[in-house]
Design an enzyme around this catalytic site. Structure first.
Site, mmCIF file in Angstrom:
data_model
loop_
_atom_site.group_PDB
_atom_site.id
_atom_site.type_symbol
_atom_site.label_atom_id
_atom_site.label_comp_id
_atom_site.label_asym_id
_atom_site.label_seq_id
_atom_site.Cartn_x
_atom_site.Cartn_y
_atom_site.Cartn_z
ATOM 1 N N LYS A 13 0.835 -1.219 0.000
ATOM 2 C CA LYS A 13 0.000 0.000 0.000
ATOM 3 C C LYS A 13 0.859 1.254 0.000
ATOM 4 O O LYS A 13 0.623 2.177 -0.765
ATOM 5 C CB LYS A 13 -0.926 0.016 1.239
ATOM 6 C CG LYS A 13 -1.890 -1.143 1.305
ATOM 7 C CD LYS A 13 -2.805 -1.044 2.506
ATOM 8 C CE LYS A 13 -2.091 -1.112 3.849
ATOM 9 N NZ LYS A 13 -1.406 -2.406 4.101
ATOM 10 N N ARG A 88 -9.288 1.038 8.668
ATOM 11 C CA ARG A 88 -8.843 -0.324 8.956
ATOM 12 C C ARG A 88 -9.921 -1.112 9.685
ATOM 13 O O ARG A 88 -9.729 -2.294 9.950
ATOM 14 C CB ARG A 88 -7.600 -0.265 9.843
ATOM 15 C CG ARG A 88 -6.309 -0.663 9.115
ATOM 16 C CD ARG A 88 -5.193 -0.621 10.137
ATOM 17 N NE ARG A 88 -4.008 -1.305 9.720
ATOM 18 C CZ ARG A 88 -2.928 -0.693 9.223
ATOM 19 N NH1 ARG A 88 -2.926 0.602 9.020
ATOM 20 N NH2 ARG A 88 -1.852 -1.397 8.910
ATOM 21 N N ARG A 127 11.287 -6.055 4.716
ATOM 22 C CA ARG A 127 11.070 -4.598 4.599
ATOM 23 C C ARG A 127 12.083 -3.849 5.460
ATOM 24 O O ARG A 127 12.367 -4.216 6.596
ATOM 25 C CB ARG A 127 9.652 -4.248 5.054
ATOM 26 C CG ARG A 127 9.444 -2.739 5.172
ATOM 27 C CD ARG A 127 7.999 -2.325 5.127
ATOM 28 N NE ARG A 127 7.169 -2.937 6.154
ATOM 29 C CZ ARG A 127 5.846 -2.826 6.191
ATOM 30 N NH1 ARG A 127 5.192 -2.146 5.259
ATOM 31 N NH2 ARG A 127 5.154 -3.396 7.150
ATOM 32 N N ARG A 160 11.360 -2.446 11.051
ATOM 33 C CA ARG A 160 10.365 -1.901 11.986
ATOM 34 C C ARG A 160 10.101 -2.896 13.107
ATOM 35 O O ARG A 160 10.060 -4.100 12.865
ATOM 36 C CB ARG A 160 9.052 -1.644 11.246
ATOM 37 C CG ARG A 160 8.967 -0.282 10.616
ATOM 38 C CD ARG A 160 7.833 -0.149 9.634
ATOM 39 N NE ARG A 160 6.532 -0.604 10.115
ATOM 40 C CZ ARG A 160 5.410 -0.491 9.404
ATOM 41 N NH1 ARG A 160 5.434 0.081 8.204
ATOM 42 N NH2 ARG A 160 4.271 -0.930 9.867
ATOM 43 N N ARG A 171 -0.507 -9.398 13.289
ATOM 44 C CA ARG A 171 -1.025 -8.343 12.403
ATOM 45 C C ARG A 171 -1.872 -8.938 11.291
ATOM 46 O O ARG A 171 -2.878 -8.366 10.891
ATOM 47 C CB ARG A 171 0.131 -7.521 11.821
ATOM 48 C CG ARG A 171 0.824 -6.685 12.882
ATOM 49 C CD ARG A 171 2.054 -6.008 12.352
ATOM 50 N NE ARG A 171 1.728 -4.948 11.428
ATOM 51 C CZ ARG A 171 2.591 -4.402 10.580
ATOM 52 N NH1 ARG A 171 3.829 -4.845 10.530
ATOM 53 N NH2 ARG A 171 2.239 -3.435 9.783
HETATM 54 P P1 ADP Z 1 2.225 -1.820 3.195
HETATM 55 O O1 ADP Z 1 2.278 -0.323 3.120
HETATM 56 O O2 ADP Z 1 0.999 -2.396 2.535
HETATM 57 O O3 ADP Z 1 2.409 -2.350 4.586
HETATM 58 P P2 ADP Z 1 4.809 -1.693 1.780
HETATM 59 O O4 ADP Z 1 4.494 -0.794 0.634
HETATM 60 O O5 ADP Z 1 5.624 -1.123 2.882
HETATM 61 O O6 ADP Z 1 3.445 -2.389 2.349
HETATM 62 O O7 ADP Z 1 5.514 -3.009 1.179
HETATM 63 C C1 ADP Z 1 5.935 -4.081 2.052
HETATM 64 C C2 ADP Z 1 7.286 -4.618 1.600
HETATM 65 O O8 ADP Z 1 7.164 -5.256 0.327
HETATM 66 C C3 ADP Z 1 8.361 -3.528 1.427
HETATM 67 O O9 ADP Z 1 9.586 -4.067 1.827
HETATM 68 C C4 ADP Z 1 8.319 -3.225 -0.070
HETATM 69 O O10 ADP Z 1 9.580 -2.744 -0.517
HETATM 70 C C5 ADP Z 1 7.979 -4.599 -0.660
HETATM 71 N N1 ADP Z 1 7.150 -4.523 -1.872
HETATM 72 C C6 ADP Z 1 6.181 -3.611 -2.174
HETATM 73 N N2 ADP Z 1 5.618 -3.868 -3.382
HETATM 74 C C7 ADP Z 1 6.231 -4.986 -3.850
HETATM 75 C C8 ADP Z 1 6.079 -5.785 -5.036
HETATM 76 N N3 ADP Z 1 5.166 -5.482 -5.987
HETATM 77 N N4 ADP Z 1 6.871 -6.871 -5.178
HETATM 78 C C9 ADP Z 1 7.762 -7.185 -4.217
HETATM 79 N N5 ADP Z 1 7.968 -6.504 -3.090
HETATM 80 C C10 ADP Z 1 7.210 -5.410 -2.890
HETATM 81 P P1 AMP Z 2 1.061 0.633 8.878
HETATM 82 O O1 AMP Z 2 2.231 1.540 8.755
HETATM 83 O O2 AMP Z 2 -0.111 1.066 8.013
HETATM 84 O O3 AMP Z 2 1.423 -0.829 8.655
HETATM 85 O O4 AMP Z 2 0.533 0.751 10.387
HETATM 86 C C1 AMP Z 2 1.349 0.360 11.477
HETATM 87 C C2 AMP Z 2 0.488 0.175 12.725
HETATM 88 O O5 AMP Z 2 -0.122 1.438 13.087
HETATM 89 C C3 AMP Z 2 -0.678 -0.801 12.605
HETATM 90 O O6 AMP Z 2 -0.288 -2.147 12.785
HETATM 91 C C4 AMP Z 2 -1.600 -0.287 13.708
HETATM 92 O O7 AMP Z 2 -1.150 -0.690 14.997
HETATM 93 C C5 AMP Z 2 -1.410 1.230 13.624
HETATM 94 N N1 AMP Z 2 -2.410 1.830 12.700
HETATM 95 C C6 AMP Z 2 -2.160 2.447 11.518
HETATM 96 N N2 AMP Z 2 -3.294 2.868 10.951
HETATM 97 C C7 AMP Z 2 -4.303 2.486 11.778
HETATM 98 C C8 AMP Z 2 -5.719 2.599 11.737
HETATM 99 N N3 AMP Z 2 -6.349 3.189 10.698
HETATM 100 N N4 AMP Z 2 -6.429 2.084 12.765
HETATM 101 C C9 AMP Z 2 -5.824 1.495 13.806
HETATM 102 N N5 AMP Z 2 -4.510 1.329 13.910
HETATM 103 C C10 AMP Z 2 -3.736 1.823 12.905
#
Ligand code: ADP
Ligand code: AMP
Length: 214
Positions: A13, A88, A127, A160, A171
């Site tokens: 995302k 969420r 990541r 992280r 999660r």
């Molecule tokens: P989210 O915001 O949904 O938690 P991220 O955008 O941070 O996810 O992506 C999670 C991990 O996967 C990161 O390490 C990112 O670099 C990697 N990633 C994102 N898109 C792709 C893809 N299309 N193919 C492989 N790895 C990806």
């Molecule tokens: P993210 O960076 O989107 O993966 O969010 C990291 C963490 O922040 C999540 O696992 C939740 O603990 C908290 N968080 C982020 N957005 C929300 C939301 N909309 N509602 C509740 N918790 C959230």
């Protein structure tokens, strides 16, 4: 253009939201980034959010909803935004729909990035996030040019706390229980768009641009 990114944690995302924000010149609003910034700054909100985040749970709705509804009133959001990590839960989605309806507005598209759980474990384990600017990488899929350093600002990259294996499992469970139902919610609203998130990040982005229009 008012957009929501849906998908499991680690689905991509944030990666796609940043590309969308650049292309369509709208702000990328990530509630996770907002909470992490608050934790770093030691604010009261950050202190409250941290325990939930570290455990892999969700921050309570009442701490999230007003924050986002207020953020959407900022000047930079007047032509739209891409929401990443919000809503969420169903109550968050309902609150957003209501807040927008009061202004005669609605979401244009909720983009669900579909990635199976098996891939998610690998995505989150690999990541790495920049401590300074929040840019994200993957040690294998999307590596930085210099190991451990951010391409954009040169600061250190870290795993992280909530990407550690024991937290990732929790999660994912929370996602399936509380967030996945939003797919049906936005389908019923007629704005759901689904993309395959298992392909290369540029291909995912091309699929999104096809949906949104150049
Ligand atoms: P989210 O915001 O949904 O938690 P991220 O955008 O941070 O996810 O992506 C999670 C991990 O996967 C990161 O390490 C990112 O670099 C990697 N990633 C994102 N898109 C792709 C893809 N299309 N193919 C492989 N790895 C990806
Ligand atoms: P993210 O960076 O989107 O993966 O969010 C990291 C963490 O922040 C999540 O696992 C939740 O603990 C908290 N968080 C982020 N957005 C929300 C939301 N909309 N509602 C509740 N918790 C959230």
């Amino acid at each position: 253009m008012k957009l929501i990114m849906l998908g499991a944690p680690g689905a991509g995302k944030g990666t796609q939201a940043k590309l969308i924000a650049d292309k369509y010149q709208i702000p990328h609003i990530s509630t996770g980034d907002i909470f992490r910034a608050n934790i770093k700054d030691g604010t009261e909100l950050g202190m409250k959010a941290k325990s939930y985040m570290d455990a892999g749970g969700l921050v309570p709705d009442e701490l999230v909803i007003d924050l986002v509804v207020d953020r959407l009133t900022w000047e930079d959001a007047k032509n739209g935004y891409v929401l990443d990590g919000f809503p969420r839960t169903i109550p968050q989605a309902e609150a957003l729909t209501k807040a927008l309806a009061e202004k005669g507005e609605k979401i244009d598209a909720a983009i669900d990035i579909d990635v199976p759980d098996e891939n998610i474990i690998n995505r989150m384990g690999g990541r790495r996030a920049c401590v300074a600017c929040g840019a994200t990488y993957h040690i294998v899929n999307i590596p930085p040019k210099v190991e451990g350093k951010c391409d954009k600002c040169g600061a250190d990259l870290i795993l992280r706390d909530d990407d550690k294996p024991e937290t990732v499992k929790n999660r994912l469970e929370v996602y399936h229980e509380q967030t996945q139902p939003l797919i049906d919610y936005y389908k019923a609203e007629g704005v759901l768009k689904e993309v395959d998130g298992t392909v290369d990040m540029n291909d995912v982005f091309n699929a999104i641009v096809q949906i949104l229009g150049a």
